[in-house]
Design a protein around this motif. Structure first.
Motif, PDB file in Angstrom:
ATOM      1  N   ASP A  35      44.383  37.796  31.131  1.00  0.00           N
ATOM      2  CA  ASP A  35      45.696  38.161  31.679  1.00  0.00           C
ATOM      3  C   ASP A  35      45.573  38.751  33.079  1.00  0.00           C
ATOM      4  OD1 ASP A  35      46.917  37.291  29.381  1.00  0.00           O
ATOM      5  OD2 ASP A  35      47.125  39.288  28.491  1.00  0.00           O
ATOM      6  N   ARG A  38      44.842  35.936  35.536  1.00  0.00           N
ATOM      7  CA  ARG A  38      46.069  35.180  35.772  1.00  0.00           C
ATOM      8  C   ARG A  38      46.999  35.932  36.721  1.00  0.00           C
ATOM      9  NH1 ARG A  38      47.120  33.474  29.562  1.00  0.00           N
ATOM     10  NH2 ARG A  38      46.560  31.270  29.676  1.00  0.00           N
ATOM     11  N   ARG A  42      48.447  34.708  40.361  1.00  0.00           N
ATOM     12  CA  ARG A  42      49.871  34.615  40.689  1.00  0.00           C
ATOM     13  C   ARG A  42      50.225  35.443  41.903  1.00  0.00           C
ATOM     14  NH1 ARG A  42      51.385  35.468  34.360  1.00  0.00           N
ATOM     15  NH2 ARG A  42      51.032  33.310  33.676  1.00  0.00           N
ATOM     16  N   LEU A  76      39.495  30.999  30.032  1.00  0.00           N
ATOM     17  CA  LEU A  76      40.027  30.609  31.345  1.00  0.00           C
ATOM     18  C   LEU A  76      39.664  29.161  31.672  1.00  0.00           C
ATOM     19  CD1 LEU A  76      39.208  33.879  33.305  1.00  0.00           C
ATOM     20  CD2 LEU A  76      41.503  32.967  32.919  1.00  0.00           C
ATOM     21  N   HIS A  79      41.840  26.757  29.723  1.00  0.00           N
ATOM     22  CA  HIS A  79      43.189  26.686  30.289  1.00  0.00           C
ATOM     23  C   HIS A  79      43.209  26.065  31.683  1.00  0.00           C
ATOM     24  CE1 HIS A  79      44.667  30.190  27.516  1.00  0.00           C
ATOM     25  NE2 HIS A  79      44.425  29.067  26.868  1.00  0.00           N
ATOM     26  N   LEU A  81      41.849  27.243  34.438  1.00  0.00           N
ATOM     27  CA  LEU A  81      42.008  28.220  35.511  1.00  0.00           C
ATOM     28  C   LEU A  81      40.694  28.527  36.232  1.00  0.00           C
ATOM     29  CD1 LEU A  81      44.466  30.711  33.771  1.00  0.00           C
ATOM     30  CD2 LEU A  81      44.989  28.826  35.327  1.00  0.00           C
TER      31      LEU A  81
END
Length: 239
Positions: A35, A38, A42, A76, A79, A81
């Motif tokens: 989290d 991420r 962002r 990660l 996903h 990322l």
């Protein structure tokens, strides 16, 4: 000789160094790390190509073991990322998730979480009616021609009692593309497959004549008319 650009690829962005990461607790530690990464992406503090600190450094900064860090990195990577590289320049590198990965993720959530036909209809009404002002404003001649071509094919299939499901899905996705907004098209691609499947369970076949009337309304930039027709299609459970 390595370029300065190559050197930059081996570093975390300056804004994401030092006190960027917060120490976490043992409970749910891997997901808390995920989290935080991420959130940094962002915020633009981590960008595609940046290398995260080593497992040992991340463990020290988060206050967890290397095993926990490794689990977070695997999540990660799953996903889309980060990319894990091996070798002299190895490590975990930030990467932007592809459209395909995003589509699959959202589609999985919808397919596994949404079971009620009424929820499907409501979600489609919110999305498909909500984008119509943009579609009617931006749809160009190429969009209109493509949509009418899908209508032609749909009517041909309908005349032989064929399955209109895939053509209907193609129509709705093409409508979203006529918004000329990449995010809207991505959302349409993401949720239309599971919604199509559940809509088949909920109602009857679409009315091909309504599709053609809808395209005519869009061509005339008639938002109210297009919304009325789309509402009628959705209310009857048509795909």
């Amino acid at each position: 000789m390595e370029s300065h650009e190559d050197d930059h690829q081996l570093l975390v962005t300056p804004a994401a160094t030092a006190d960027t990461f917060d120490r976490t607790t043992a409970r749910r530690a891997p997901m808390m790390i995920v989290d935080q990464v991420r959130a940094l992406m962002r915020a633009g503090l981590l960008v595609a190509g940046d290398r995260l600190p080593s497992e040992r450094e991340l463990g020290d900064r988060f206050g967890v073991s290397r095993v926990t860090v490794r689990e977070a990195l695997r999540t990660l990577e799953t996903h889309g990322l980060v990319t894990i590289r091996v070798g002299i320049h190895g490590g975990a590198y930030i990467t932007a998730p592809t459209g395909v990965r995003v589509i699959e993720s959202i589609a999985d959530v919808l397919a596994l979480s949404v079971n009620e036909a009424a929820d499907v209809v409501e979600a489609r009404q919110a999305f498909e009616l909500g984008i119509l002002p943009v579609v009617c404003d931006r749809a160009d001649q190429n969009d209109i021609q493509d949509l009418f071509a899908i209508c032609d094919r749909s009517e041909a299939v309908h005349s032989t009692n064929g399955d209109l499901g895939s053509l209907s899905a193609e129509f709705h996705i093409r409508v979203a593309r006529a918004s000329h907004n990449a995010a809207i098209e991505l959302l349409a691609l993401s949720f239309y497959s599971p919604l199509l499947m559940m809509s088949k369970q909920a109602g009857g076949p679409p009315e091909t004549g309504e599709f053609r009337s809808f395209v005519s309304a869009v061509a005339e930039k008639n938002v109210r008319g297009a919304a009325t027709i789309m509402n009628r299609l959705l209310a009857h459970g048509g795909v």
